[in-house]
Design a protein around this motif. Sequence first.
Motif, PDB file in Angstrom:
ATOM      1  N   ALA A  69      -0.765 -14.314  -6.664  1.00  0.00           N
ATOM      2  CA  ALA A  69      -1.991 -13.572  -6.369  1.00  0.00           C
ATOM      3  C   ALA A  69      -1.749 -12.531  -5.278  1.00  0.00           C
ATOM      4  O   ALA A  69      -2.219 -11.389  -5.370  1.00  0.00           O
ATOM      5  CB  ALA A  69      -3.094 -14.535  -5.950  1.00  0.00           C
ATOM      6  N   LEU A  70      -1.000 -12.887  -4.251  1.00  0.00           N
ATOM      7  CA  LEU A  70      -0.715 -11.944  -3.166  1.00  0.00           C
ATOM      8  C   LEU A  70       0.159 -10.794  -3.658  1.00  0.00           C
ATOM      9  O   LEU A  70      -0.020  -9.641  -3.236  1.00  0.00           O
ATOM     10  CB  LEU A  70      -0.033 -12.675  -2.013  1.00  0.00           C
ATOM     11  N   ALA A  71       1.108 -11.102  -4.546  1.00  0.00           N
ATOM     12  CA  ALA A  71       1.972 -10.047  -5.085  1.00  0.00           C
ATOM     13  C   ALA A  71       1.151  -9.047  -5.900  1.00  0.00           C
ATOM     14  O   ALA A  71       1.335  -7.822  -5.792  1.00  0.00           O
ATOM     15  CB  ALA A  71       3.075 -10.663  -5.940  1.00  0.00           C
ATOM     16  N   ARG A  72       0.220  -9.552  -6.719  1.00  0.00           N
ATOM     17  CA  ARG A  72      -0.631  -8.659  -7.508  1.00  0.00           C
ATOM     18  C   ARG A  72      -1.542  -7.831  -6.611  1.00  0.00           C
ATOM     19  O   ARG A  72      -1.787  -6.643  -6.873  1.00  0.00           O
ATOM     20  CB  ARG A  72      -1.465  -9.482  -8.485  1.00  0.00           C
ATOM     21  N   LEU A  73      -2.030  -8.455  -5.560  1.00  0.00           N
ATOM     22  CA  LEU A  73      -2.884  -7.731  -4.613  1.00  0.00           C
ATOM     23  C   LEU A  73      -2.101  -6.611  -3.939  1.00  0.00           C
ATOM     24  O   LEU A  73      -2.607  -5.494  -3.787  1.00  0.00           O
ATOM     25  CB  LEU A  73      -3.438  -8.700  -3.570  1.00  0.00           C
ATOM     26  N   ALA A  74      -0.866  -6.886  -3.557  1.00  0.00           N
ATOM     27  CA  ALA A  74      -0.042  -5.867  -2.908  1.00  0.00           C
ATOM     28  C   ALA A  74       0.197  -4.684  -3.837  1.00  0.00           C
ATOM     29  O   ALA A  74       0.143  -3.514  -3.411  1.00  0.00           O
ATOM     30  CB  ALA A  74       1.290  -6.481  -2.467  1.00  0.00           C
TER      31      ALA A  74
ATOM     32  N   ALA B 130      -1.740  -3.722  -6.308  1.00  0.00           N
ATOM     33  CA  ALA B 130      -3.009  -3.008  -6.462  1.00  0.00           C
ATOM     34  C   ALA B 130      -3.305  -2.143  -5.245  1.00  0.00           C
ATOM     35  O   ALA B 130      -3.767  -1.005  -5.377  1.00  0.00           O
ATOM     36  CB  ALA B 130      -4.143  -4.007  -6.688  1.00  0.00           C
ATOM     37  N   LEU B 131      -3.020  -2.649  -4.059  1.00  0.00           N
ATOM     38  CA  LEU B 131      -3.239  -1.869  -2.826  1.00  0.00           C
ATOM     39  C   LEU B 131      -2.355  -0.640  -2.787  1.00  0.00           C
ATOM     40  O   LEU B 131      -2.781   0.442  -2.367  1.00  0.00           O
ATOM     41  CB  LEU B 131      -2.978  -2.753  -1.607  1.00  0.00           C
ATOM     42  N   ALA B 132      -1.108  -0.787  -3.226  1.00  0.00           N
ATOM     43  CA  ALA B 132      -0.195   0.345  -3.236  1.00  0.00           C
ATOM     44  C   ALA B 132      -0.638   1.413  -4.235  1.00  0.00           C
ATOM     45  O   ALA B 132      -0.494   2.617  -3.985  1.00  0.00           O
ATOM     46  CB  ALA B 132       1.229  -0.123  -3.571  1.00  0.00           C
ATOM     47  N   ALA B 133      -1.209   0.976  -5.364  1.00  0.00           N
ATOM     48  CA  ALA B 133      -1.634   1.918  -6.393  1.00  0.00           C
ATOM     49  C   ALA B 133      -2.926   2.639  -6.026  1.00  0.00           C
ATOM     50  O   ALA B 133      -3.155   3.778  -6.446  1.00  0.00           O
ATOM     51  CB  ALA B 133      -1.808   1.183  -7.728  1.00  0.00           C
ATOM     52  N   ASP B 134      -3.791   2.006  -5.233  1.00  0.00           N
ATOM     53  CA  ASP B 134      -5.099   2.581  -4.906  1.00  0.00           C
ATOM     54  C   ASP B 134      -5.470   2.214  -3.472  1.00  0.00           C
ATOM     55  O   ASP B 134      -6.290   1.314  -3.239  1.00  0.00           O
ATOM     56  CB  ASP B 134      -6.149   2.059  -5.881  1.00  0.00           C
ATOM     57  N   PRO B 135      -4.898   2.918  -2.474  1.00  0.00           N
ATOM     58  CA  PRO B 135      -5.181   2.558  -1.071  1.00  0.00           C
ATOM     59  C   PRO B 135      -6.655   2.667  -0.705  1.00  0.00           C
ATOM     60  O   PRO B 135      -7.187   1.819   0.013  1.00  0.00           O
ATOM     61  CB  PRO B 135      -4.344   3.565  -0.274  1.00  0.00           C
ATOM     62  N   GLY B 136      -7.344   3.713  -1.205  1.00  0.00           N
ATOM     63  CA  GLY B 136      -8.761   3.868  -0.884  1.00  0.00           C
ATOM     64  C   GLY B 136      -9.585   2.734  -1.453  1.00  0.00           C
ATOM     65  O   GLY B 136     -10.450   2.166  -0.782  1.00  0.00           O
ATOM     66  N   GLY B 137      -9.300   2.388  -2.703  1.00  0.00           N
ATOM     67  CA  GLY B 137      -9.992   1.257  -3.310  1.00  0.00           C
ATOM     68  C   GLY B 137      -9.676  -0.036  -2.582  1.00  0.00           C
ATOM     69  O   GLY B 137     -10.543  -0.901  -2.417  1.00  0.00           O
ATOM     70  N   GLY B 138      -8.427  -0.167  -2.119  1.00  0.00           N
ATOM     71  CA  GLY B 138      -8.045  -1.360  -1.370  1.00  0.00           C
ATOM     72  C   GLY B 138      -8.835  -1.511  -0.088  1.00  0.00           C
ATOM     73  O   GLY B 138      -9.206  -2.627   0.294  1.00  0.00           O
ATOM     74  N   ARG B 139      -9.093  -0.386   0.576  1.00  0.00           N
ATOM     75  CA  ARG B 139      -9.890  -0.461   1.808  1.00  0.00           C
ATOM     76  C   ARG B 139     -11.316  -0.921   1.508  1.00  0.00           C
ATOM     77  O   ARG B 139     -11.903  -1.701   2.263  1.00  0.00           O
ATOM     78  CB  ARG B 139      -9.896   0.907   2.506  1.00  0.00           C
ATOM     79  N   ARG B 140     -11.868  -0.453   0.391  1.00  0.00           N
ATOM     80  CA  ARG B 140     -13.217  -0.882   0.030  1.00  0.00           C
ATOM     81  C   ARG B 140     -13.228  -2.359  -0.359  1.00  0.00           C
ATOM     82  O   ARG B 140     -14.160  -3.092  -0.016  1.00  0.00           O
ATOM     83  CB  ARG B 140     -13.753  -0.004  -1.110  1.00  0.00           C
ATOM     84  N   VAL B 141     -12.208  -2.797  -1.079  1.00  0.00           N
ATOM     85  CA  VAL B 141     -12.112  -4.222  -1.415  1.00  0.00           C
ATOM     86  C   VAL B 141     -12.024  -5.061  -0.150  1.00  0.00           C
ATOM     87  O   VAL B 141     -12.684  -6.104  -0.016  1.00  0.00           O
ATOM     88  CB  VAL B 141     -10.899  -4.488  -2.329  1.00  0.00           C
ATOM     89  N   ALA B 142     -11.199  -4.611   0.814  1.00  0.00           N
ATOM     90  CA  ALA B 142     -11.047  -5.363   2.061  1.00  0.00           C
ATOM     91  C   ALA B 142     -12.368  -5.425   2.829  1.00  0.00           C
ATOM     92  O   ALA B 142     -12.756  -6.488   3.341  1.00  0.00           O
ATOM     93  CB  ALA B 142      -9.959  -4.728   2.922  1.00  0.00           C
TER      94      ALA B 142
ATOM     95  N   GLY C 141     -10.965 -11.713 -15.028  1.00  0.00           N
ATOM     96  CA  GLY C 141     -11.950 -11.773 -13.962  1.00  0.00           C
ATOM     97  C   GLY C 141     -11.469 -11.081 -12.700  1.00  0.00           C
ATOM     98  O   GLY C 141     -12.228 -10.382 -12.026  1.00  0.00           O
ATOM     99  N   ALA C 142     -10.188 -11.268 -12.372  1.00  0.00           N
ATOM    100  CA  ALA C 142      -9.640 -10.643 -11.164  1.00  0.00           C
ATOM    101  C   ALA C 142      -9.651  -9.123 -11.289  1.00  0.00           C
ATOM    102  O   ALA C 142      -9.976  -8.410 -10.333  1.00  0.00           O
ATOM    103  CB  ALA C 142      -8.224 -11.160 -10.912  1.00  0.00           C
ATOM    104  N   ALA C 143      -9.299  -8.610 -12.478  1.00  0.00           N
ATOM    105  CA  ALA C 143      -9.287  -7.160 -12.677  1.00  0.00           C
ATOM    106  C   ALA C 143     -10.694  -6.584 -12.588  1.00  0.00           C
ATOM    107  O   ALA C 143     -10.917  -5.509 -12.011  1.00  0.00           O
ATOM    108  CB  ALA C 143      -8.657  -6.827 -14.026  1.00  0.00           C
TER     109      ALA C 143
END
Length: 293
Positions: free
Chosen positions: A33-38, A40-52, A236-238
Amino acid sequence: MAEPTIFADTDWPPPLPDANGFVAPPVPGVGGALARLARALAADPGGGRRVAARGLWLLAVAALCVPLHMACRRLGLPSPWARRFLGWSARACGIRVRSIGQPVARDVFYISNHLSWTDALILGGQTGTVFVAQDGIAIWPGLAFICRLNDTIFVNRSDRMGVPAQIAAMRTQFTRHSRIAMFPEATCSDGRRLLPFKAPLFAMLIPPPPGATLQPVVIDCDEAGRNLAWVGMETGAANAWRLLSRPGTWEARVHFLEPFSPADTPDRKALSGRARTAIAEKLSETLGGRPVA
């Protein structure tokens, strides 16, 4: 922000993604799960900030509501905190919820159309209801924990031998809570159509508990919300990432329709049909008269 998708009348309703043969991947371990999250964060940093940011908001809501809810349970007191948790979580996810009509306060079965896992936040936050859900949700540890806090009733629709026990569980929870919500499509659609109802889910209403009322409900989202529906082969995660990473907010309108006594319709198929007709008519109305079934 992306422009809303507009469909011509000849394209209505737009086709759903083909999910034939789709097998959901197994729930990943912590490392996976952490690897997939990493990634996803690399692919979309702005979206990652909103998710966080939204994830921290959800954790703060849980940190406040869950202990207070559990304390009320231990003391044998009614708890308002499950409803508050669901309602505040919907807002944390970027959903603006508007209630239209009057929900029946108790001794009620809410029958609703189904777009996404967020429907529980939307409808639960407005009513404090408990839900009937498929048992596949129980494999997700965090989500299963939250469901059980709200006394969710898990059913296995392929277990015909277990139907009497499932009906007994629903009747028990109805006695305790007096409000149960069901999504009789038994899967998610996109808010632009209404799938066939699974009539066996209405078996617990034949005969209905004394004094029980059935209230049809329509969850009507704006175009952004419809485009976030959890359909097809999306995991569900996606879907959660797509929803939480989206900029801005979107609106969900909850229409509480005219309630009726299930005792007036003593056949589960007829009862299912009556509820579906009411929901289909209102959903079509919200879509400008376009057909939904």
